[in-house]
Design an enzyme around this catalytic site. Structure first.
Site, PDB file in Angstrom:
ATOM      1  N   LYS B  81      33.569  39.288  26.860  1.00 39.06           N
ATOM      2  CA  LYS B  81      34.536  40.353  27.127  1.00 39.06           C
ATOM      3  C   LYS B  81      34.837  41.062  25.804  1.00 39.06           C
ATOM      4  O   LYS B  81      34.982  40.400  24.766  1.00 39.06           O
ATOM      5  CB  LYS B  81      35.803  39.715  27.701  1.00 39.06           C
ATOM      6  CG  LYS B  81      36.923  40.656  28.065  1.00 39.06           C
ATOM      7  CD  LYS B  81      38.089  39.863  28.671  1.00 39.06           C
ATOM      8  CE  LYS B  81      39.201  40.754  29.175  1.00 39.06           C
ATOM      9  NZ  LYS B  81      40.273  39.986  29.828  1.00 39.06           N
ATOM     10  N   SER B 156      41.411  41.382  34.418  1.00 32.77           N
ATOM     11  CA  SER B 156      40.830  42.369  33.542  1.00 32.77           C
ATOM     12  C   SER B 156      39.431  42.032  33.029  1.00 32.77           C
ATOM     13  O   SER B 156      38.771  42.915  32.459  1.00 32.77           O
ATOM     14  CB  SER B 156      41.744  42.573  32.327  1.00 32.77           C
ATOM     15  OG  SER B 156      41.819  41.372  31.570  1.00 32.77           O
ATOM     16  N   SER B 180      43.440  37.156  34.679  1.00 33.47           N
ATOM     17  CA  SER B 180      42.322  38.037  34.313  1.00 33.47           C
ATOM     18  C   SER B 180      40.947  37.375  34.265  1.00 33.47           C
ATOM     19  O   SER B 180      39.932  38.074  34.171  1.00 33.47           O
ATOM     20  CB  SER B 180      42.605  38.710  32.967  1.00 33.47           C
ATOM     21  OG  SER B 180      43.587  39.690  33.124  1.00 33.47           O
TER      22      SER B 180
END
Lengths: 66, 469
Positions: B81, B156, B180
């Site tokens: 990420k 996310s 997330s």
């Protein structure tokens, strides 16, 4: 002044205290989110014993971690 | 075992690498080809590190052939990420605010993966600063769900969910402050594991909330999450929350039976507190029967109302996020995307008392839940209340509304793993959550793995041609 106008005035003041400048659209979105925030805050108990510690009290690191 | 290189799990690929029946060069090349073929539509990657990955694959092959096999991540491709710092590689949190930001040091977790011999393929999409999305006013478009391109990926850690589900990488790291890791794991049909707060260092990971940010693995199988977690867990003096606890070999939890383990079902979370879509409830009912058939003892347990957990998580996160972004919000407000602003601005009006009272509630909820947990080895509940919605139908507030269940386990700080438990009629993934006691990741993995092996869900992959149709 209507309740809506009261709320908007309050939000203008809140943002000014936070030193944040918003566009008209950003301000409208801020106002739209406000009732959700108020509902969340109502879930947080206010009356507590003074001995009721928060979860983030500082702890000195042990020798091993220093 | 998958015959397609792009669908090899970490465990499968690692075994073939160890036996030298697979070259890391071929594995990396197969994935780069697949990324080139599909990421134009999926938007999982913000940046590829193809040249470095190819060079590292050659080096890994040389080491393995020379007999210097480092372990189950040696020669294994992965992605991060884009909030994990990577030395010399842009790390932007998918925000205009961080365009051109190139860290000088790797995040702790990245260093651990490099040391294990794993091969970074690229940096993955995220909601802005791990707190917005899906947004169309950021430097890159939002990632797309491989089970249906018009559907939300969850977030996310959106790129991590998409990349693993679509076979672009076998594993990735995400971060989880209110769900997330688990939210995109649920909507993308993969496994996402938020470990206990403090188990994995956050040093070098762009922060959102000091109290809640947690780093963890996302992969196709529970075993792969165990492998990744084993590599990144451990004490780090650079993260004040880091816990100095023994790290077991999480893979020993894999392939075991679960006879006699006690599972507490937090039914009120998904039936009363956050009424959940019928297919999810039905899938959980079936999963409970399957777990009982495997020998687990199932019993309902009642915790505090979900809204208490969610409010506690929101107030603390939003207050801390405002402290982190304070200066930029005052001077660069328009550089943030609309979604991020919508979510963070209300936090600017929270009082110091609001924050402390929420921290007090957090301690209370942890103490109460610990007591309720005494009779159980793990808890089970839904991950998210809906199947992946159509992005076009989402409003600014709808992401907020879907996050309540996951947030409970951030408030607690306890390990929680989301895994696929079926599919809707439209072919969208359904998900349940297994949560455990602090630092008892092994029992969570054991139960999740037993369920995964007893059910057929890992045999189904998204049809990318169909998804685009």
């Amino acid at each position: 002044m209507s309740n809506d106008a009261d709320a908007k005035t309050r939000h203008v003041i809140e943002l000014r205290w936070a030193a944040l400048e918003t566009t008209a659209r950003q301000f409208d979105q801020f106002c739209e989110a406000a009732p959700h925030v108020a509902a969340l805050l109502r879930r947080i108990p206010r009356e507590r014993s003074r001995w009721d510690d928060p979860a983030n009290v500082f702890v000195l690191p042990s020798d091993k971690r220093r | 075992m998958s015959t397609d290189l792009h669908y090899l799990t970490i465990a499968e690929g690692a075994e073939r690498l160890r036996q030298r029946t697979l070259s890391p060069v071929d594995w990396v090349e197969a994935l780069l080809t697949r990324i080139e073929g599909f990421d134009g539509e999926l938007h999982a990657f913000l940046a590829l590190t193809a040249a470095a990955a190819r060079a590292q694959a050659v080096a890994a092959e040389r080491e393995i052939v020379a007999g210097s096999y480092r372990g189950p991540l040696h020669g294994v491709p992965y992605a991060l990420k884009d909030i994990y710092d990577t030395a010399g590689i842009p790390t932007t949190a998918q925000s205009w605010v961080c365009q051109g930001r190139i860290p000088q040091r790797d995040a702790f977790a990245q260093r651990r993966l490099v040391d294990a011999g794993a091969i970074l393929v690229g940096k993955l999409a995220t909601h802005e600063f791990a707190y917005g999305g899906p947004s169309f006013d950021l430097p890159a478009p939002p990632a797309r769900n491989p089970w249906g391109l018009t559907h939300f990926t969850g977030g996310s850690s959106s790129g991590s969910g998409v990349a693993v589900a679509a076979g672009l990488v076998p594993g990735a790291l995400g971060s989880d402050t209110g769900g997330s890791i688990r939210h995109p794991a649920a909507h993308c049909g993969i496994v996402g594991f938020k470990p206990t707060a403090g188990l994995v260092s956050r040093a070098g990971v762009i922060p959102l909330s000091y109290s809640y940010d947690t780093c963890g693995p996302m992969a196709w199988t529970v075993e792969d999450c165990a492998i990744l977690l084993g590599a990144i867990a451990g004490y780090d003096a650079d993260d004040p929350q880091s816990a100095d606890v023994p790290i077991p070999d999480y893979r020993t939890a894999i392939g075991r039976d679960i006879r006699g383990l006690r599972i507490g079902v937090v039914r009120h979370f998904f039936e009363a507190d956050k009424p959940t879509d019928a297919p999810i409830k039905a899938a959980i009912a079936t999963a409970l029967k399957e777990l009982a058939a495997l020998g687990a003892e199932i019993e309902d347990v009642t915790l505090a109302p979900l809204d208490d957990f969610a409010a506690c998580q929101w107030v603390i996160t939003c207050a801390e996020a405002n402290a982190i972004h304070d200066d930029n919000l005052r001077h660069r407000m328009t550089d943030y995307g609309e979604n991020f602003r919508y979510r963070i601005l209300p936090g600017a009006t929270l009082s110091a008392a609001d924050y402390v009272q929420a921290q007090r509630l957090r301690r209370q909820l942890i103490a109460e839940t610990r007591q309720k947990m005494e009779g159980f080895d793990v808890l089970l509940t839904a991950t998210v209340p809906t199947v992946a919605p159509v992005v076009e139908n989402m409003t600014l507030s709808s992401v907020l509304a879907s996050r309540g269940i996951t947030a409970a386990f951030n408030t607690l700080g306890w390990p929680a793993l989301a895994l696929c438990c079926g599919f809707s009629e439209a072919g969208l993934p359904l998900s349940l959550t297994i949560a455990g006691k602090p630092f008892d990741e092994a029992t969570v993995l054991r139960v999740a793995d037993a369920y995964e092996r007893a059910t057929p869900w890992r045999r189904r992959r998204p049809d990318l041609a169909q998804a685009a149709a």
